[in-house]
Design a protein around this motif. Structure first.
Motif, PDB file in Angstrom:
ATOM      1  N   PHE A 119       0.843  -1.202   0.000  1.00  0.00           N
ATOM      2  CA  PHE A 119       0.000   0.000   0.000  1.00  0.00           C
ATOM      3  C   PHE A 119       0.865   1.234   0.000  1.00  0.00           C
ATOM      4  O   PHE A 119       1.984   1.233   0.528  1.00  0.00           O
ATOM      5  N   ARG A 120       0.334   2.294  -0.613  1.00  0.00           N
ATOM      6  CA  ARG A 120       0.960   3.606  -0.510  1.00  0.00           C
ATOM      7  C   ARG A 120       0.159   4.323   0.577  1.00  0.00           C
ATOM      8  O   ARG A 120      -1.084   4.363   0.516  1.00  0.00           O
ATOM      9  N   VAL A 121       0.886   4.845   1.546  1.00  0.00           N
ATOM     10  CA  VAL A 121       0.175   5.425   2.693  1.00  0.00           C
ATOM     11  C   VAL A 121       0.538   6.905   2.863  1.00  0.00           C
ATOM     12  O   VAL A 121       1.684   7.278   2.697  1.00  0.00           O
ATOM     13  N   LEU A 122      -0.498   7.727   3.157  1.00  0.00           N
ATOM     14  CA  LEU A 122      -0.248   9.137   3.464  1.00  0.00           C
ATOM     15  C   LEU A 122      -0.663   9.381   4.918  1.00  0.00           C
ATOM     16  O   LEU A 122      -1.792   9.101   5.299  1.00  0.00           O
ATOM     17  N   ASN A 123       0.295   9.805   5.688  1.00  0.00           N
ATOM     18  CA  ASN A 123      -0.019  10.193   7.065  1.00  0.00           C
ATOM     19  C   ASN A 123       0.065  11.714   7.177  1.00  0.00           C
ATOM     20  O   ASN A 123       1.070  12.292   6.758  1.00  0.00           O
ATOM     21  N   ALA A 124      -0.981  12.300   7.693  1.00  0.00           N
ATOM     22  CA  ALA A 124      -0.977  13.760   7.857  1.00  0.00           C
ATOM     23  C   ALA A 124      -1.626  14.133   9.198  1.00  0.00           C
ATOM     24  O   ALA A 124      -2.592  13.502   9.622  1.00  0.00           O
ATOM     25  N   PRO A 125      -1.061  15.158   9.855  1.00  0.00           N
ATOM     26  CA  PRO A 125      -1.670  15.586  11.121  1.00  0.00           C
ATOM     27  C   PRO A 125      -2.932  16.431  10.862  1.00  0.00           C
ATOM     28  O   PRO A 125      -2.932  17.265   9.969  1.00  0.00           O
ATOM     29  N   VAL A 126      -4.001  16.111  11.551  1.00  0.00           N
ATOM     30  CA  VAL A 126      -5.214  16.934  11.442  1.00  0.00           C
ATOM     31  C   VAL A 126      -5.689  17.330  12.861  1.00  0.00           C
ATOM     32  O   VAL A 126      -5.498  16.594  13.828  1.00  0.00           O
ATOM     33  N   LYS A 127      -6.295  18.476  12.910  1.00  0.00           N
ATOM     34  CA  LYS A 127      -6.771  18.967  14.208  1.00  0.00           C
ATOM     35  C   LYS A 127      -8.280  18.898  14.201  1.00  0.00           C
ATOM     36  O   LYS A 127      -8.950  19.494  13.346  1.00  0.00           O
ATOM     37  N   ILE A 128      -8.820  18.025  15.035  1.00  0.00           N
ATOM     38  CA  ILE A 128     -10.271  17.945  15.132  1.00  0.00           C
ATOM     39  C   ILE A 128     -10.676  18.369  16.555  1.00  0.00           C
ATOM     40  O   ILE A 128     -10.186  17.790  17.543  1.00  0.00           O
ATOM     41  N   GLU A 129     -11.524  19.367  16.572  1.00  0.00           N
ATOM     42  CA  GLU A 129     -11.985  19.974  17.836  1.00  0.00           C
ATOM     43  C   GLU A 129     -10.801  20.273  18.765  1.00  0.00           C
ATOM     44  O   GLU A 129     -10.785  19.954  19.946  1.00  0.00           O
ATOM     45  N   GLY A 130      -9.748  20.828  18.115  1.00  0.00           N
ATOM     46  CA  GLY A 130      -8.600  21.266  18.891  1.00  0.00           C
ATOM     47  C   GLY A 130      -7.653  20.160  19.303  1.00  0.00           C
ATOM     48  O   GLY A 130      -6.594  20.391  19.875  1.00  0.00           O
TER      49      GLY A 130
END
Lengths: 429, 225
Positions: free
Chosen positions: A111-122
């Motif tokens: 698999f090709r995987v993309l990890n990204a940081p996201v901010k949900i409700e702070g």
């Protein structure tokens, strides 16, 4: 015969061309194969990366703002390839390859995987999207299959094209080749070459043409020169001979002078003979004896036997003949007489005192065997003009070349053997 | 006997004249076609020796000229050309004999004699030399009226020797006369000895004088003592 030669040549040329084509195709495919694999891999990865970013973008645009922490578990449940995971601490987007166990195919899948940081409700979460990639082994395997089939297709194509080329394009070349092979300088005067539209072959043809023309004319003029020289010599020899005969009649000659004149006389006779033999050779060359008839070889031998028996007598040579019944061969009559008399003469001139001559005529050949020196003659130069095995002999070295020439003209073959202490010359009709 | 030699090569003509003159021949010569035609119109000859390649034309024209004037002079062609075609053409045009150059003068002499015999004596062809008589038609030899057995070669030899009487003959000339067309093939002339020996023996047995003299070991001469 022609076909065989043609076929063989075709194959050779075809093989050679094909070999080069094959090597070239192989080199190209071997170098292009990995490059192709690498490029397609990169492209595929790029494509997967773009897709992953697109998914991320969509998530950012449509989902992120509406999503609450409470919903994450549920959301994860309904999304197979996109998940929100516990924050792994990486603040930057990261792309990597990873294998996951696939429950459907029951094997690990890349698999090709993309990890990204996201901010949900702070609160920070790691966004993970993955795309199933083609397995590396599969990609290599299909690339190899593709390239091998390409190679096979190319070889088949090359083979067919070369075959057509060599048949069609090279046809004038083979025609010219055949013509050259059949060309005999002493028989044909010119060679008819087929005109064609290829510049190179026309050049080849005109080169062959001028070469043959030049050689033929040189050969022609050389032959004419010999013939003319021999002819022109006859008059001075006649004068010389006449004068000698007149001197011989003088009453005031002493023994010594007489001997000198007699020697000159004999030399003149040799000169006459040499000249006549040269004339015969050049006449055979110029195809003057072209009337072919059926010749009874036995009759010719018998006709000459009396004369040569007489000649043999002075050396006490015994001539025995084994002549089978009427043997007919195709030849010009004069040439047939000439070859037989030269064979006779050869056996007597190179014989020894109390020697022996055996003449054997079978349906397909005639053999003249004679005693003589006890070593075999050197064969390589035997039939060349003026080659003499014994330099002190009275012969002029033309006898055997006349024999060979007549045999060649009649498409007979001449063989020499030294067997049972006898020199054997065999003519095969 | 009158002979006309038509030959542009003066040296050959001189040799022929020299050789023939001592044998009761009256020789004249012409070097051109024109000169030769003038001569044959004016005179008759017992024998004409004709060279084919003349400076002003082909010798065959002489044969045509002779025919036109109904002349019956004997003609022997002497030419360097030795093709069968030329020989046949010459003989068909009316020549009596053909001798290829180079030839022995002794051979020419006996050919002329044979031609003259055929032309003049019309059937009676006996040559005699003292006690020897040769009939060239019945091919028989008689010594003092007695017939003697001679082979064809021996008779040929005898005719050749008597024809060239008082002349020195080389062995090669005799050999070439005896072997005819095969002469070119000969490498040695020793076989001449055998024939001469046999012939001499037969003549001696019949009581004929030995007219044949050996000259310095290698030549022969037929001579009345």
């Amino acid at each position: 015969m022609e076909q065989v030669i043609n076929g063989k040549m075709n194959k050779k040329l075809l093989q050679k061309t094909l070999n080069y084509y094959f090597i070239y195709a192989l080199v190209i495919l071997i170098t292009v194969g990995p490059v192709f694999y690498i490029i397609s891999n990169i492209l595929y990865e790029d494509d997967a990366n773009e897709d992953l970013y697109a998914i991320k973008k969509q998530f950012d645009k449509f989902t992120k703002d509406d999503l609450t922490i409470m919903d994450i578990t549920l959301w994860n449940k309904f999304n197979r390839d996109v998940n929100l995971e516990k924050f792994n601490g990486i603040q930057k987007d990261s792309l990597f390859d990873h294998s996951y166990y696939d429950a459907l195919t029951k094997e690990n899948e890349p698999f090709r995987v993309l990890n990204a940081p996201v901010k949900i409700e702070g609160k920070w979460f790691t966004f993970s999207a993955k795309i199933n990639m083609v397995e590396k082994e599969n990609l290599i395997g299909s690339t190899v299959i593709l390239f091998i089939s390409l190679l096979v297709l190319l070889i088949i194509g090359f083979f067919i094209i070369t075959k057509i080329i060599s048949k069609k394009l090279w046809q004038p070349f083979y025609a010219a080749l055949d013509k050259m092979e059949q060309f005999e300088i002493d028989k044909s005067t010119s060679v008819k070459l087929i005109k064609n539209t290829t510049e190179e072959f026309n050049r080849l043809n005109s080169a062959i043409d001028s070469l043959i023309h030049k050689n033929s004319s040189i050969y022609q003029s050389q032959r004419e020169f010999i013939e003319n020289a021999a002819h022109e010599l006859q008059t001075p020899i006649a004068i010389f001979k006449g004068k000698l005969e007149n001197i011989l009649q003088r009453n005031d000659l002493n023994s010594e002078q007489f001997k000198l004149i007699d020697d000159l006389n004999n030399t003149t006779t040799r000169l006459v003979k040499l000249n006549k033999n040269l004339l015969v050779l050049s006449k055979i060359d110029s195809n003057s004896y072209n009337e072919i008839e059926k010749i009874n070889i036995k009759d010719i031998i018998n006709n000459q036997l009396t004369f040569f028996n007489e000649q043999a007598l002075s050396k006490k040579i015994d001539i025995t003949t084994e002549l089978s019944n009427e043997v007919e061969a195709k030849s010009n009559h004069f040439l047939a007489e000439m070859i037989i008399s030269n064979l006779f003469l050869n056996t007597i001139n190179h014989n020894v005192l109390n020697g022996q001559v055996i003449i054997k005529l079978t349906n397909h050949s005639i053999t003249f065997a004679n005693t003589g020196i006890l070593i075999a003659l050197q064969t390589e130069k035997m039939f060349e003009r003026f080659s003499k095995s014994n330099p002190s002999s009275q012969g002029n070295g033309l006898g055997l070349s006349i024999i060979k020439k007549i045999a060649d003209t009649n498409h007979w073959s001449v063989n020499y053997y030294f067997m049972d202490r006898m020199h054997k010359f065999e003519i095969v009709f | 006997m009158k002979i006309l030699i038509i030959e542009d090569e003066i040296e050959i003509a001189t040799s022929v004249i020299n050789y023939l003159s001592s044998n009761d021949f009256l020789c004249e010569s012409a070097t051109t076609l024109k000169g030769a035609i003038e001569k044959i119109v004016l005179y008759s000859y017992d024998c004409i020796l004709l060279d084919l390649m003349l400076t002003d034309g082909n010798g065959f024209k002489i044969l045509e000229a002779l025919k036109k004037q109904n002349k019956t002079d004997g003609v022997i062609i002497i030419s360097a050309k030795d093709t069968l075609e030329t020989k046949i053409e010459g003989l068909t045009l009316g020549a009596d004999d053909y001798l290829t150059k180079p030839f022995h003068l002794s051979e020419l002499l006996v050919r002329i004699q044979a031609l003259v015999r055929r032309k003049q004596f019309n059937g009676k062809n006996v040559i005699s030399f003292n006690e020897i008589e040769i009939d060239t038609i019945s091919k028989s030899v008689k010594i003092k009226g007695m017939k003697i057995e001679f082979t064809k070669k021996e008779m040929d030899l005898l005719l050749f020797l008597i024809g060239n009487k008082n002349k020195v003959l080389s062995k090669s000339a005799i050999a070439e006369h005896l072997s005819g067309d095969m002469a070119d093939m000969l490498d040695n002339h020793d076989f001449v000895y055998a024939h001469i020996k046999n012939m001499k023996k037969k003549l001696k047995e019949m009581g004929a004088t030995d007219y044949l003299k050996s000259v310095y070991g290698t030549g022969y001469k037929w001579q009345d003592e």
